[in-house]
Design a protein around this motif. Structure first.
Motif, short mmCIF file in Angstrom:
data_model
loop_
_atom_site.label_atom_id
_atom_site.label_comp_id
_atom_site.label_asym_id
_atom_site.label_seq_id
_atom_site.Cartn_x
_atom_site.Cartn_y
_atom_site.Cartn_z
N LEU A 35 0.92 -1.21 -0.02
CA LEU A 35 0.12 0.03 -0.11
C LEU A 35 0.90 1.23 0.06
CD1 LEU A 35 -2.94 1.23 0.65
CD2 LEU A 35 -2.50 1.25 2.95
N LEU A 36 1.88 1.17 0.77
CA LEU A 36 2.94 2.42 0.94
C LEU A 36 3.50 2.45 -0.23
CD1 LEU A 36 2.34 4.20 3.32
CD2 LEU A 36 1.64 1.96 3.74
N LEU A 37 4.09 1.39 -0.81
CA LEU A 37 5.06 1.46 -2.05
C LEU A 37 4.13 2.14 -3.03
CD1 LEU A 37 6.98 -2.20 -1.74
CD2 LEU A 37 7.68 0.27 -1.08
N TRP A 38 2.89 1.87 -3.34
CA TRP A 38 2.29 2.36 -4.34
C TRP A 38 1.85 3.87 -4.13
CZ3 TRP A 38 -3.17 3.45 -2.72
CH2 TRP A 38 -3.84 4.14 -3.70
N HIS A 39 1.62 4.00 -2.69
CA HIS A 39 0.96 5.61 -2.41
C HIS A 39 2.34 6.42 -2.54
CE1 HIS A 39 -1.28 8.52 0.54
NE2 HIS A 39 -0.58 9.07 -0.40
N PHE A 40 3.42 6.19 -2.21
CA PHE A 40 4.71 7.14 -2.16
C PHE A 40 5.20 7.08 -3.49
CE2 PHE A 40 6.02 5.67 2.44
CZ PHE A 40 4.94 6.25 2.72
N SER A 41 5.08 6.23 -4.53
CA SER A 41 5.41 6.19 -5.76
C SER A 41 4.50 7.24 -6.69
CB SER A 41 5.31 4.86 -6.62
OG SER A 41 6.15 4.00 -6.02
N GLU A 42 3.08 7.13 -6.16
CA GLU A 42 2.15 8.09 -6.96
C GLU A 42 2.51 9.72 -6.36
OE1 GLU A 42 -1.71 7.18 -7.20
OE2 GLU A 42 -1.40 5.69 -8.70
N GLU A 43 2.80 9.76 -5.03
CA GLU A 43 3.36 11.06 -4.42
C GLU A 43 4.38 11.65 -5.41
OE1 GLU A 43 1.46 12.69 -2.43
OE2 GLU A 43 0.23 11.31 -2.30
N ILE A 44 5.39 10.69 -5.62
CA ILE A 44 6.45 11.10 -6.44
C ILE A 44 5.89 11.52 -7.93
CG2 ILE A 44 8.57 10.40 -7.47
CD1 ILE A 44 8.68 10.57 -4.46
N GLU A 45 5.00 10.75 -8.49
CA GLU A 45 4.52 11.18 -9.74
C GLU A 45 3.89 12.62 -9.69
OE1 GLU A 45 1.13 8.76 -10.97
OE2 GLU A 45 1.99 8.63 -13.02
N HIS A 46 3.04 12.75 -8.72
CA HIS A 46 2.31 14.20 -8.85
C HIS A 46 3.07 15.17 -7.75
CE1 HIS A 46 -0.61 12.69 -5.36
NE2 HIS A 46 0.14 13.46 -4.62
N ARG A 47 4.27 15.28 -7.75
CA ARG A 47 5.21 16.03 -6.77
C ARG A 47 4.99 17.41 -6.87
NH1 ARG A 47 8.20 13.61 -10.10
NH2 ARG A 47 9.83 14.79 -11.42
N SER A 48 4.53 17.83 -8.14
CA SER A 48 4.62 19.21 -8.47
C SER A 48 3.18 19.90 -8.25
CB SER A 48 5.21 19.71 -9.87
OG SER A 48 6.57 18.88 -9.55
N SER A 49 2.39 19.09 -8.23
CA SER A 49 0.89 19.41 -8.49
C SER A 49 0.20 20.51 -7.37
CB SER A 49 -0.10 18.22 -8.54
OG SER A 49 0.34 17.37 -9.60
N ALA A 50 0.39 20.19 -6.35
CA ALA A 50 -0.07 21.13 -5.15
C ALA A 50 0.52 22.48 -5.17
CB ALA A 50 0.18 20.51 -3.96
N LEU A 51 2.16 22.52 -5.63
CA LEU A 51 2.74 23.64 -5.82
C LEU A 51 2.41 24.38 -6.89
CD1 LEU A 51 6.32 22.65 -4.46
CD2 LEU A 51 4.95 24.43 -3.96
N ARG A 52 1.96 23.72 -7.91
CA ARG A 52 1.45 24.51 -9.10
C ARG A 52 0.26 25.14 -8.93
NH1 ARG A 52 3.25 19.90 -12.88
NH2 ARG A 52 5.26 20.49 -13.19
N ILE A 53 -0.70 24.45 -8.48
CA ILE A 53 -2.17 24.89 -8.13
C ILE A 53 -2.05 26.05 -7.04
CG2 ILE A 53 -4.26 24.40 -7.00
CD1 ILE A 53 -3.80 21.39 -8.00
N TYR A 54 -0.93 26.17 -6.24
CA TYR A 54 -0.77 27.02 -5.22
C TYR A 54 -0.37 28.36 -5.88
CZ TYR A 54 1.25 29.95 -1.90
OH TYR A 54 1.43 31.17 -0.99
N GLU A 55 0.78 28.17 -6.73
CA GLU A 55 1.43 29.11 -7.55
C GLU A 55 0.19 29.87 -8.59
OE1 GLU A 55 4.90 27.58 -8.64
OE2 GLU A 55 5.84 27.57 -6.93
N HIS A 56 -0.64 29.10 -9.13
CA HIS A 56 -1.49 29.71 -9.96
C HIS A 56 -2.64 30.37 -9.39
CE1 HIS A 56 -3.88 29.82 -13.62
NE2 HIS A 56 -4.89 29.33 -13.01
N VAL A 57 -2.98 30.00 -8.25
CA VAL A 57 -4.14 30.55 -7.72
C VAL A 57 -4.02 31.53 -6.71
CG1 VAL A 57 -6.19 29.88 -6.21
CG2 VAL A 57 -5.61 28.58 -8.23
#
Ligand SMILES: [Fe+2]
Ligand SMILES: [Fe+2]
Length: 303
Positions: free
Chosen positions: A152-174
């Motif tokens: 469960l954690l190996l999957w979750h952490f890998s996807e966190e790496i995949e979307h590592r910039s998303s929250a920052l991009r949304i923050y910077e845009h909004v």
């Protein structure tokens, strides 16, 4: 950015032991606390990003935001399976799950959208350095434990790496405001530490010590329990368990701390920071159709 939505057939039931990692039970409790806090945290982020939707004017960011929140919703659902399996065995833990959910609901009620997006960006920015350390040391941290929880954690952490910039991009845009995120960090940190303290106290209250083996409850939650080395006298005094990251090389812990500090500075961009090679290995394995819900079991079967 193309983020993939992966619905996986997790099979959590009451055969998942609360202490899923008896060789490193402190790390075992840390991971359980991730399951308990991920559910309301991810729901909080999903609600915040939904609220931010109308303010996102760039179609590429809107598309990324949509995939990002759907990935997070899938994570929350998978962790719910794990947590429910534990609550079925120790019904008192429902109280702990409810308390943590109430904390995030109150945060959503009381704070502004700007704060929510800063909160998400701050926390998500810490994930690449922390999860790199965890995935780089998966052989000692995850492999000896229950395969379902480890997977469960190996999957979750890998996807966190995949979307590592998303929250920052949304923050910077909004929101923009490069310094606001850093200014909010102490409040973000206080909230997250408060949640951890509550979860660890809940574990102590509702799960017998014979089952959890150790405690990380607040009075004992000091850095030494996580990264320290036991003195010879301590190991002779009857605590046979390592501190959570005792087997992680010191140089890797130092690199993680340095990158954690960098992750909070204005205009941080996680796109090109060092990544765990494992994430790529995980994505390839998923593409190849391997049973990623039993990562170590399926590796053994393939040999
Ligand atoms: Fe997530
Ligand atoms: Fe995330």
């Amino acid at each position: 950015v193309s983020l993939q939505l992966r619905q996986l057939p997790w099979d959590f039931d009451t055969t998942v032991p609360f202490q899923w990692n008896p060789t490193n039970p402190r790390f075992g409790l840390l991971v359980n606390s991730i399951s308990f806090s991920a559910i309301p945290f991810e729901r909080y982020m999903v609600a915040a990003i939904r609220e931010a939707g109308p303010l996102i004017t760039d179609p590429a960011i809107a598309r990324e935001a949509d995939l990002f929140l759907r990935q997070e919703a899938i994570h929350a659902r998978a962790h719910r399976g794990h947590v429910h399996a534990l609550i079925e065995q120790y019904p008192g833990l429902q109280e702990t799950a409810d308390a943590v959910a109430a904390d995030y609901d109150a945060l959503f009620e009381c704070e502004s959208l700007e704060f929510h997006l800063a909160f998400a960006a701050d926390i998500e920015a810490t994930f690449t350095p922390v999860f790199k350390m965890l995935l780089d040391n998966r052989a000692t941290l995850f492999e000896p434990g229950d395969d379902r929880v480890a997977s469960l954690l190996l999957w979750h952490f890998s996807e966190e790496i995949e979307h590592r910039s998303s929250a920052l991009r949304i923050y910077e845009h909004v929101v923009g405001k490069p310094w606001y995120r850093l200014q909010m960090f102490p409040r973000v940190f206080r909230h997250v530490s408060g949640i951890s303290a509550k979860v660890f106290a809940g574990f102590d209250e509702h799960v017998p010590v014979t089952e959890r083996l150790v405690s990380l409850a607040p009075r004992r939650l000091d850095l030494r329990a996580l990264v320290g080395r036991r003195t010879r006298r301590e190991s002779h005094r009857g605590d046979p368990y390592p501190t959570a990251y005792e087997r992680v090389p010191r140089s890797q812990l130092a690199a993680m701390l340095w990158r954690l500090a960098l992750s909070q500075v204005p205009n941080h961009d996680p796109e090109h920071q060092p990544l765990p090679a494992f994430a790529g290995e995980w994505f390839d394995a998923y593409e190849a159709g391997r049973d990623v819900t039993h990562w170590y079991g399926s590796a053994a079967a393939a040999c």
